[in-house]
Design a protein around this motif. Structure first.
Motif: not given
Lengths: 415, 241
Positions: A47, B223, B227-229, B231, B237
């Motif tokens: 993060e 991110k 990219p979130k897809r 995760h 995550k």
């Protein structure tokens, strides 16, 4: 398998080591587990935006030394742990098989003495290679002051080694890390560099990914110019692959010698930008900054350079040599490559640049297309428009995805 | 003019042939699953091996090695990929020259972008794929890529793991690449991703959280890079883990 508690302690104290790159080696798999990817692979991103490429862990955080800036210093009251070589090996293998990591980044506090610690590290990497048949990437942190033979032997097994320079001058080192000396740090760096040269000539596999180093900025009074001069010398003299900077973070210590506040991430970011310009863009340090100065926080180093050389701009997109294109603020190596490729087919105008998605916000003030200049008219307006918003410092991380094959010829060296 | 084709490169190459034969201009390509506007003329193009071959041969003569870019771009998950590739091929044939680096040309650049996206995802997945160990001792990795690249990343893992059995399960394009430690096999089947309980995943989540430096928090950057897809298949995550 290592306990969760121990893992936490040993990782928590290792996380301030900046380097996480897994590039530069092409070690093959010969029936074991693992190989190295020359461009490096990032497996995850934490993060804070840093990449997770290697399992970054300390052998132990029990330390004999008392370096003031360090969280593991002897006088600091933190939980301590020691891992066994087997625990490190097993964890590396399991993480590797799950595709969490590219390999191991093993470091250690100075436990008992330098030689003892180095022996522990050496035992671990030999076990990992011979017993566990691991052929993935290993980055080993060297312990300054350890026996030369131990250091050289480790070089036969691992892909990359690094000795931390810690601070940008001998004076600061004496003040803040009294048990470390410039000689103890520089002599293995120089020795490894010599050994690598020699091994290159006999095509041996000594440290295929070379060596790197790291220094803390903002804990001591050295200016950016001094730091970059030092960096340039390290690249030249010892052919280091990378020099990492880590912005000093104050850690639970009341000291009159150390600054109360962190140097800030923007300063660190500027140093990396300058470092990039030196390694990939053909800039010399003294073009960017004088030894007694700090880099501008308002403009990135390339922009600052361009603004102080109005006589060199604007450059014509259709005729400028690639080296000059790459010196235009806003045009990076990728964009420069696109431009020189495209202009082989015909003249490029502003629309063409837009179609290639070349960001023109800054560049437009420094270029002409077919003789036409569309940027701002006065130097002052340009300076104002390029001023970075001080409230929102942008900082990118050092890790980047490796370049595709077609770009490899442009992006020389490693990412 | 609208051409309707099946989702195959051979069919797309046939479409190129037909457009030159019939001198059709401004062609958009849709696959049979797409809805089309009824204002334009529509032609259904049937795959013709011989015609496709002639186009491929001509392109290979012009493009040499970079013909492979077309094969790679065809794996794209972008909805307009057929039209983009079609335009690029026509542009190349018209120029009768390898214009793959003429980035100022919009057809070339659009093609370059989808080709790069596929290439980039192949690289990303080498890092972002996550294996879990099943009770049978097989390492199983479910994932849902943007582009149809499962079999392109298979060789990477075979080289890497040499004798370790594993399964790459692309549940978007319904492809399973299985490797038993000696040889690999690709199976096309629609199976939902399996849930595997694996203690090591938990340990890695601990590692991931510990190695983060809180005083440097920068989630936006994280991110950007990851990219979130992606995760959904990453234990680090997984909030329930």
């Amino acid at each position: 398998m290592i306990s969760e508690e121990k893992l936490k302690i040993l990782v928590d104290s290792a996380k301030f080591d900046v380097s996480c790159s897994s590039s530069g080696s092409n070690r093959k798999n010969n029936g074991g587990i693992g190989n190295a990817s020359y461009g490096g692979i990032c497996h995850s991103f934490t993060e804070d935006g840093r990449c997770v490429s290697l399992l970054k862990i300390l052998m132990t955080n029990v330390c004999e030394y008392n370096c003031l800036y360090c969280v593991n210093r002897r006088s600091n009251d933190v939980p301590r742990a020691i891992a066994t070589p087997n625990e490190i090996c097993e964890l590396t293998m399991e993480f590797y098989k799950h595709n969490f990591i590219e390999g191991l980044f093993l470091s250690s506090a100075v436990y008992k003495n330098a030689d003892y610690t180095m022996e522990l590290l050496l035992e671990t990497v030999i076990k990992l290679r011979k017993l566990y048949n691991f052929t993935g990437y290993i980055h080993l942190k060297g312990i300054p002051g350890a026996d030369t033979n131990l250091i050289m032997r480790a070089g036969e097994y691992v892909d990359r080694m690094s000795f931390n320079l810690e601070l940008p001058s001998e004076k600061s080192l004496k003040l803040l890390a009294p048990q470390k000396s410039k000689k103890a740090i520089l002599s293995p760096i120089s020795m490894i560099s010599g050994e690598k040269q020699w091994n290159k000539s006999i095509k041996s596999r000594f440290l295929p990914a070379g060596q790197t180093t790291q220094m803390i900025i903002g804990a001591s009074p050295e200016k950016d110019g001094h730091i970059l001069k030092l960096t340039e010398a390290l690249y030249k003299k010892y052919s280091l692959k990378r020099v990492y900077y880590s912005s000093y973070i104050p850690m639970n210590l009341k000291s009159n010698i150390l600054p109360k506040e962190s140097a800030g991430l923007l300063r660190e970011h500027r140093l990396y930008q300058a470092d990039w310009l030196i390694r990939f863009y053909g800039f010399k340090v003294n073009e960017l900054i004088s030894e007694e100065d700090n880099l501008s926080l308002d403009y990135d180093p390339k922009c600052a350079w361009a603004l102080s050389h109005p006589e060199l701009f604007p450059v014509e997109i259709n005729t400028a040599p690639v080296e000059m294109l790459a010196r235009v603020p806003g045009i990076g190596l990728r964009s420069a490559y696109k431009i020189i490729s495209a202009r082989r087919y015909g003249k490029i105008d502003l629309e063409g640049l837009k179609r290639m998605k070349i960001p023109l916000k800054r560049a437009i003030n420094f270029i002409t297309t077919n003789g036409f200049y569309k940027g701002l008219k006065s130097e002052n307006d340009i300076k104002l428009s390029l001023l970075e918003n001080k409230n929102q410092p942008t900082y990118t991380q050092l890790s980047m995805f490796s370049s595709p094959e077609i770009l490899r010829s442009v992006l020389i060296g490693e990412i | 003019m609208i051409y309707i084709i099946e989702n195959s490169l051979e069919n797309l190459l046939t479409a190129v042939f037909e457009s030159y034969k019939n001198k059709d201009k401004q062609v958009s390509i849709f696959t049979n699953t797409c809805q089309t506007s009824c204002l334009e003329e529509i032609k259904i193009i049937k795959t013709d091996g011989e015609k496709a071959n002639r186009v491929e041969k001509a392109l290979r003569k012009i493009l040499n090695y970079s013909y492979n870019h077309i094969k790679l771009a065809f794996r794209s998950g972008e909805t307009n990929k057929n039209t983009v590739i079609f335009n690029y091929i026509c542009e190349t044939v018209n120029a009768n020259d390898n214009i793959s680096e003429n980035f100022a040309n919009s057809s070339v650049y659009s093609f370059y972008e989808i080709f790069r996206k596929v290439q980039k995802e192949v690289h990303h997945l080498k890092g972002f794929i996550r294996f879990s160990k099943t009770e049978e001792g097989i390492y199983y990795a479910p994932f849902s890529p943007d582009n149809d690249v499962c079999d392109l990343i298979l060789p990477h893992f075979i080289k890497r793991y040499s004798s370790m059995p594993f399964i790459l399960h692309d549940y978007k394009y319904n492809k399973l690449c299985a490797y038993n430690g000696k040889e690999s096999k690709i199976v096309y089947e629609k199976i939902p991703p399996l849930k595997v309980k694996d203690e090591v995943n938990f340990l890695f989540k601990t590692y991931y959280q510990t190695v983060n430096i809180k005083s440097r928090q920068n989630i936006k950057l994280m991110k950007n890079y990851m990219p979130k897809r992606y995760h959904i298949n990453m234990p680090e995550k997984d909030e329930l883990l």
